[in-house]
Design an enzyme around this catalytic site. Structure first.
Site, PDB file in Angstrom:
ATOM      1  N   CYS A   1      12.866  10.381   7.488  1.00  0.00           N
ATOM      2  CA  CYS A   1      13.054   9.928   8.863  1.00  0.00           C
ATOM      3  C   CYS A   1      14.530   9.911   9.228  1.00  0.00           C
ATOM      4  O   CYS A   1      14.887   9.985  10.408  1.00  0.00           O
ATOM      5  CB  CYS A   1      12.435   8.546   9.051  1.00  0.00           C
TER       6      CYS A   1
ATOM      7  N   GLU B   1       8.875   0.897  11.335  1.00  0.00           N
ATOM      8  CA  GLU B   1      10.033   1.778  11.155  1.00  0.00           C
ATOM      9  C   GLU B   1       9.490   3.192  11.143  1.00  0.00           C
ATOM     10  O   GLU B   1       8.794   3.594  10.214  1.00  0.00           O
ATOM     11  CB  GLU B   1      10.764   1.435   9.854  1.00  0.00           C
TER      12      GLU B   1
ATOM     13  N   LYS C   1       0.836  -1.203   0.000  1.00  0.00           N
ATOM     14  CA  LYS C   1       0.000   0.000   0.000  1.00  0.00           C
ATOM     15  C   LYS C   1       0.873   1.257   0.000  1.00  0.00           C
ATOM     16  O   LYS C   1       1.383   1.672   1.033  1.00  0.00           O
ATOM     17  CB  LYS C   1      -0.923   0.042   1.225  1.00  0.00           C
TER      18      LYS C   1
END
Length: 491
Positions: free
Chosen positions: A293, A258, A184
């Site tokens: 990130c 994560e 997705k």
């Protein structure tokens, strides 16, 4: 430096819809999404989104394909993954263009597809290698086998800023382990992922082994709650992770997460300050406009070189070429959406109002010929209080805090004073210090005198609120394998 060349490519060639069971689906129960190109604010077209009906179809297709996949010999599965790596390599230029369309990353940095090829080749090598072992049993001569088997159908949820990175780090080991994947991508960045799904079918993977289902919350929730999904791998933010964990608990589905970061980049006085300034500019506000990130958004500088480094750092930030992400000379592009533009500018305004630090460069939306796009100047705050929201809350934008420290112990204390622990960076020429400090930092990956550069050989993941589980390396492969013990009585 600003580039105003408009190389925006036409949208009709972009893939749309869903990709399920080897076929494109252009209508679905999840509605549609108008995709806006961040570089210009113009529409790239409307894409279909998956709802619960399409998730059901994707999982059913995945179950059938996974049984077919495991009926192949190990050699055949290995060779097909190598064929897929070859195909990704051959379509590298196409994927780079799709990455730019997806979220406005400059084409000069749109190298995520290289990771897909590398991860596929690496994990293809594990397909025909032993996944289990045997062990003696106390007080018995029984044959004791410990096997590792695929889960079946796994759900992989990717963020908008890295669908191809997640395809590399998650889909590659999942397929090598013998699973089917329902992937997705975010509705904000669906194009490269959809093309990857098509390529999987084109090289001969069983139809439905990789299904691509762009979706909003409804489709994502249906995926996480689906009884046919045996494991979830999620990459994204902590708030969404909490919702996913709650939904997955309904079926006790295991989850790998994560998550975000507020990574410290420690610059010691003995570092090569010119190199450290360039690296800090790139890893901080420049790469993906700070929307990563892995961004080193807290730069910790030893006080004896603080002023010298700050001057070099700001110079490197201001020298970055800003503009149309299709221009190969551009390294700094837009943020992903109008909403995120307003959100990031709000963070900057709040930091100024609360005197969290001194704004030394940037801080405004870029106008002129770039005004219709979602551009924010790369922004640096100096003398930041590490206790402030500016230093503690992930901004996910081109905003960096520079913080002064006195000695090694002070640097470690400040670096670890964060709810996050994904990455940490150390700039030093003292190898002993590098080893000593890296072992005291509370982060899953430590990068010494280099940028964050994930590889298929290295496990990647976080400490604390940066998540749990790993991608890459043998640890990453084992995330997609479950353990079975078989004991055969020999007495």
């Amino acid at each position: 430096m600003v580039s105003t060349t408009d190389n925006h490519q036409p949208a009709p060639s972009l893939p749309g819809g869903l990709f399920i069971g080897g076929d494109r689906i252009d209508r679905s129960s999840g509605g549609t999404h108008e995709h806006i190109f961040p570089g210009t604010g113009r529409s790239n077209g409307t894409i279909a989104l998956a709802g619960s009906e399409e998730i059901d179809l994707a999982v059913a297709s995945g179950k059938h394909a996974q049984r077919e996949w495991m009926s192949f010999t190990a050699d055949r599965r290995r060779d097909l993954l190598i064929d897929l790596a070859d195909a990704v390599r051959d379509h590298m230029a196409e994927f780079s263009q799709l990455n730019v369309h997806d979220y406005g990353v400059p084409v000069s940095l749109a190298i995520n597809t290289i990771l897909v090829e590398r991860f596929l080749r690496h994990f293809a090598g594990y397909v025909d290698k032993p996944h289990g072992l045997s062990s003696p049993v106390s007080g018995s001569f029984d044959l004791n086998l410990i096997e590792r088997e695929p889960y079946g159908v796994v759900g992989v949820i990717a963020p908008w800023n890295g669908s191809m990175v997640v395809a590399a780090a998650c889909a590659a080991p999942a397929l090598a382990a013998g699973n089917a994947v329902v992937f997705k991508p975010s509705a904000l960045a669906p194009f490269a992922a959809l093309r990857f799904g098509e390529l999987c079918a084109e090289v001969g993977l069983p139809a439905g082994l990789v299904n691509i289902v762009p979706a909003r919350t409804e489709g994502g929730d249906a995926l996480v709650r689906h009884r046919g999904i045996s494991k979830i791998h999620f990459t994204g933010g902590g708030e969404t992770a909490r919702k996913i964990l709650t939904a997955a608990a309904q079926n006790l589905t295991p989850v790998v997460a994560e998550l975000g970061g507020k990574s410290a980049n420690i610059v010691f006085a003995d570092a090569d300050l010119d190199a450290a300034a360039q690296l800090s500019a790139y890893q901080g506000p420049i790469v993906q406009s700070g929307q990563s990130c892995a961004s080193a958004s807290r730069v910790l500088v030893q006080e004896s070189v603080y002023d010298t480094f700050l001057e070099k750092f700001v110079g490197a930030v201001e020298a970055a070429r800003v503009g149309d992400p299709f221009d190969p000379s551009v390294v700094f592009g837009p943020v992903v959406s109008r909403h995120d533009t307003d959100r990031i500018l709000g963070v900057i305004d709040e930091a100024v109002a609360t005197r969290s630090g001194e704004l030394v460069t940037g801080g405004k939306r870029i106008g002129g010929e770039l005004a219709e796009g979602f551009y924010i100047e790369p922004t640096v705050f100096a003398d930041v209080d590490n206790r402030s929201a500016l230093a503690q809350v992930e901004t996910f934008g081109p905003v960096v805090s520079v913080i002064k420290f006195t000695d090694e112990a002070d640097a470690i204390r400040i670096a670890n004073d964060s709810p996050y622990g994904l990455n940490a960076f150390i700039q030093t020429t003292d190898l002993t210090r590098a080893h000593r400090v890296s072992r005291q930092l509370e982060a899953g990956s430590i990068w010494i005198n280099q940028i964050s550069d994930i590889s298929p050989q290295g496990p990647y993941g976080g400490y604390k609120q940066s998540g749990f589980g790993r991608t890459g390396g043998l640890d990453g492969l084992n995330e997609f394998l479950q353990v079975k013990n078989i004991r055969i009585g020999m007495g």
